[in-house]
Design an enzyme around this catalytic site. Sequence first.
Site, PDB file in Angstrom:
ATOM      1  N   LYS A 181     -31.388  -7.424  26.065  1.00 41.94           N
ATOM      2  CA  LYS A 181     -30.113  -8.136  26.139  1.00 41.94           C
ATOM      3  C   LYS A 181     -30.120  -9.421  25.294  1.00 41.94           C
ATOM      4  CE  LYS A 181     -28.448  -5.135  29.115  1.00 41.94           C
ATOM      5  NZ  LYS A 181     -29.299  -3.942  29.183  1.00 41.94           N
ATOM      6  N   ASN A 182     -28.965 -10.041  25.159  1.00 34.08           N
ATOM      7  CA  ASN A 182     -28.868 -11.248  24.323  1.00 34.08           C
ATOM      8  C   ASN A 182     -29.795 -12.377  24.782  1.00 34.08           C
ATOM      9  OD1 ASN A 182     -26.787  -9.820  23.210  1.00 34.08           O
ATOM     10  ND2 ASN A 182     -25.337 -11.527  23.204  1.00 34.08           N
TER      11      ASN A 182
END
Length: 377
Positions: A181-182
């Site tokens: 994920k980011n």
Amino acid sequence: MKIPFNRTCLGEEEIRAAMESIKSGKIGGNGPIGRRVERLIADMVGSRFVFLTTSCTHALEMALMILGIEEGDEVIMPSFSFVSAANAVMRLKAKPVFVDVGEDLNIDPLKIELAITRKTKAIICIHYAGIPCRMKEIMGLAKRYNLYIIEDAAQALGSRYKERYLGTIGDIGCLSFHETKNFTCGEGGAFLTNAKAIAKKADIAREKGTNRSAYLNGEVDKYTWFDIGSSYVLSDILAAVLLEQVKKVKHIINERKTIGLRYMKGLESLEYEDKIMLPSFDIDGSFNWHLFYFRVFTKKHRDYILRRLWEKGIGATFHFQPLHLSPYSRKMFEYKKGDFPVTEKASETLIRLPLYPALKKKEQEYIIDSIHKILKK
Ligand SMILES: *Cc1c(COP(=O)(O)O)cnc(C)c1O
């Protein structure tokens, strides 16, 4: 050249933070650093309550457990998704009811309405790629049919729908800090809500069903069993890593945006030539640039392009295997090929490209150039 699909962006700050946490000796969950992260996220997205969890999957499990979903209940969700939401429903012996997505690859509100029955209790919407679902219509359905809305915002931290951050619009929002994920601490998640009654239950469910939180707050002098729960608290070592990531949210999104826009520009001419379809990202700022994907027209062509990209050392990949056609779903339910045409088509024609701050400009130029070369033939 060898370009992996993902590289995490953990640096010196995260290493130092993990070390200091270990040295402090306070490494359990629901600790001082975790609580700081919770306040930071709450302020950033405008959520009244935030609880860090061991994963987004666990946050989803908590959500359904707290809302009292049980055997015989139905929960509507897209088939074009990751397995977490479906698992969380199945664990409670309730039934996941799959529906198709629209061309934005998010759950289609019209299809939701057709799937609602007397047994429907909740809708789980997944903001694919960090792009918001059509929340106005979905919240309208929730009101009309008296349903709970859970946002699987695993990919969506930092994205907004109109003025509101994703994960704060439904009854409960779930975030992920998995390594892909980011923003990441390896494995981790968060449970968001604005409802005090839900927050109270979450506080207990997350601590093995006990009121340990009240004990930590000095409100009671011992803690004990109050309700059903499990061990969903995130260790403060991981929270320390996450704290550094959360401090960099704006910076990380900006770096991703630069790369995302470079793809858009670099591949634009292929869209004019009708060779690929680019997604309609909101490039003006309410989007967290979680994924970059494009689509082609047939599975055969997609598989060919992927193979050629892999030969060139580029870690491109597909998304998702439709849940309704998975071996487990086929064993448990009656879905068949053709039930959800948009989902099936997307799963057969989508290509995701590497997108992360550590992707070098030279590497990205090589990727774009390779795609042009492959599509020339
Ligand atoms: C990554 C992801 C999850 C799972 O998150 P974990 O933190 O690994 O449990 C769930 N749903 C979606 C849409 C995801 O992308």
